[in-house]
Design a protein around this motif. Sequence first.
Motif, mmCIF file in Angstrom:
data_model
loop_
_atom_site.group_PDB
_atom_site.id
_atom_site.type_symbol
_atom_site.label_atom_id
_atom_site.label_comp_id
_atom_site.label_asym_id
_atom_site.label_seq_id
_atom_site.Cartn_x
_atom_site.Cartn_y
_atom_site.Cartn_z
ATOM 1 N N PRO A 1 42.983 36.585 35.578
ATOM 2 C CA PRO A 1 43.531 36.741 36.924
ATOM 3 C C PRO A 1 43.355 38.175 37.421
ATOM 4 C CG PRO A 1 45.292 36.583 35.298
ATOM 5 C CD PRO A 1 44.021 36.251 34.594
ATOM 6 N N SER A 2 43.119 38.316 38.706
ATOM 7 C CA SER A 2 42.966 39.641 39.306
ATOM 8 C C SER A 2 44.316 40.341 39.389
ATOM 9 C CB SER A 2 42.363 39.513 40.705
ATOM 10 O OG SER A 2 43.283 38.877 41.579
ATOM 11 N N ILE A 3 44.276 41.630 39.652
ATOM 12 C CA ILE A 3 45.516 42.396 39.844
ATOM 13 C C ILE A 3 46.293 41.816 41.014
ATOM 14 C CG2 ILE A 3 46.419 44.652 40.511
ATOM 15 C CD1 ILE A 3 44.044 45.880 38.960
ATOM 16 N N SER B 1 52.033 36.656 41.741
ATOM 17 C CA SER B 1 52.914 35.847 40.895
ATOM 18 C C SER B 1 54.329 36.393 40.868
ATOM 19 C CB SER B 1 52.353 35.767 39.471
ATOM 20 O OG SER B 1 52.475 37.019 38.812
ATOM 21 N N ARG B 2 54.480 37.639 41.261
ATOM 22 C CA ARG B 2 55.808 38.261 41.353
ATOM 23 C C ARG B 2 56.302 38.321 42.797
ATOM 24 N NH1 ARG B 2 55.047 37.674 36.607
ATOM 25 N NH2 ARG B 2 55.813 39.008 34.908
ATOM 26 N N ALA C 1 52.289 43.523 37.120
ATOM 27 C CA ALA C 1 53.541 42.806 37.350
ATOM 28 C C ALA C 1 54.703 43.784 37.519
ATOM 29 C CB ALA C 1 53.815 41.848 36.195
ATOM 30 N N ASN D 1 51.694 48.065 34.228
ATOM 31 C CA ASN D 1 50.949 46.831 34.470
ATOM 32 C C ASN D 1 51.247 46.324 35.880
ATOM 33 O OD1 ASN D 1 53.203 44.799 34.420
ATOM 34 N ND2 ASN D 1 53.429 45.581 32.333
ATOM 35 N N GLU E 1 38.066 39.581 39.938
ATOM 36 C CA GLU E 1 38.420 38.787 38.759
ATOM 37 C C GLU E 1 37.428 39.111 37.648
ATOM 38 O OE1 GLU E 1 38.574 34.702 39.770
ATOM 39 O OE2 GLU E 1 40.096 34.940 41.328
ATOM 40 N N GLU F 1 46.349 38.727 42.027
ATOM 41 C CA GLU F 1 46.981 37.475 41.611
ATOM 42 C C GLU F 1 48.199 37.738 40.740
ATOM 43 O OE1 GLU F 1 43.309 34.292 41.450
ATOM 44 O OE2 GLU F 1 43.410 35.844 39.897
ATOM 45 N N MET F 2 48.099 38.728 39.864
ATOM 46 C CA MET F 2 49.248 39.058 39.012
ATOM 47 C C MET F 2 50.418 39.567 39.842
ATOM 48 S SD MET F 2 47.635 40.685 35.512
ATOM 49 C CE MET F 2 46.361 41.705 36.242
#
Length: 490
Positions: free
Chosen positions: A364-366, A372-373, A328, A326, A360, A368-369
């Motif tokens: 959330p788009s890839i 977030s990290r 993240a 995934n 999107e 954006e994911m």
Amino acid sequence: MIQRPQEIIWAPQEGPQTALLQCPVFEVFYGGARGGGKTDGMVGDWIQHSSLYGENAVGIFVRRNRTQLSEVIARTKQLFPKLGARYNETKSEWRMQGGGRLRFVYLEHDADAENYQGHNYTRVYIEEVTNFPSPGPINKLKATLRSAAGVPVGMRLTGNPGGPGHNWVKARYIDPNPRGFTVIKDTESVMLTSGKLIEVSLERVFIPSKLWDNPRLLDNQPQYVLQLKQTGSEALVKAWLDGNWDMIQGAYFDDFDPTRHIISSETPLPKHWTRFRAMDWGSARPFCVGWYAVSDGSGNFPRDALIKYREFYGWNGNPNVGLKMNAAAVAEAINQRDELDRKAGLRLSYGLADPSIFIEDGGPSIAEMMLSRGCQWARADNKRIPGWQQMHVRLQAEPPLLYFMDCCEHTARTIATVQHSESKPEDLDTEGEDHAVDETRYACASRPLVTSLSGDDRVWVPPKTIERMTFNDLVAASRAKRLAAENRGF
């Protein structure tokens, strides 16, 4: 009663063809070069198989498209009627005198293999298997090999170096022993209905066959050797005539030379050089992330040269098959590698990624994911042909302007084997394992060269979009342009 002498319709030639017909192994890859008698070997194997098992022999002969089947069908029409077989044009199927059936089919798309699930075959023949970009449809056809009558089942495949499936075919059949005749065994434990645990295995083997193993062709048409030698580049001749799987027929990057473009991972790179990374996203297919340094002319590399010094390739060990990680998790793994640079006092200026990660689709788009990290990307320039031209310019430059450290093994492995697109020759075949080269294309497109200039006049032209550039990048680019203009006397 006077008996008529029997007519020999077909007989295997001594050497690889005889070995093929005598081989009891479940999965046999036969050939590896032009003119080795591959098609005749497959036809002969079916004649033997159907003679031994009569009506219980059921086979299919598979090619990538319908047109490619014409040659083998024509060859069977020369031989099979003499054996009392009848051909049904509508079904593209032979009915042998003993009741065996051989059908000709094509799998233009990988999903076409689904049409044969539930069928039962005792022989599956795959001609020119390197035309299949992935082993997926081949593996699905293996599930059709079963016989309630106890007939020994098997798959027989042929192919030459090159084609979109070159990498996975080479990895599966050639790399274990390029000289062939080594039986590879895959073993697993299976629980029977009685509760007993047993080990079962499937075997595969590569039987090499070259022009020299086909005296019928060589004696009747000795000029065929010259024909092959006149086909083009040295790589093409070695691939076709010698069965050299390291020299690739139809390679898109025939200007890639490991002796010029691969350098040791111990090569020191100045700390002050600009650094960045690029990514081609994949899940079911591999993703690839590359880290680059940009030479300013100091050290041992020419100005503007790109050096890929690290690679993160998301595959499961099988060519062109991804990890399905995934976003993240991938971001966390990238962060860990970025941290190696930070600890070494290096700073990444920007990161470029496949524009598809910004889409999107109900969530959330890839991108954006990953953000977030703490893993940030800007959109890469995804224009294919200009990007490939930038790679060619860098590879062909003297000295080169694109290098890969030897730790970037998947870049080196795939850049040497990606193929031209049949429908659009200036582009590469997108069905092949192109993830590392796509990522490299993004990197090169972010630092485009002015190809009308050469030597010290070559400058970096900033992309039209500047969101990926730092202030220092803009200042450096402006200074480089000014110095180049002064050197030319403007």
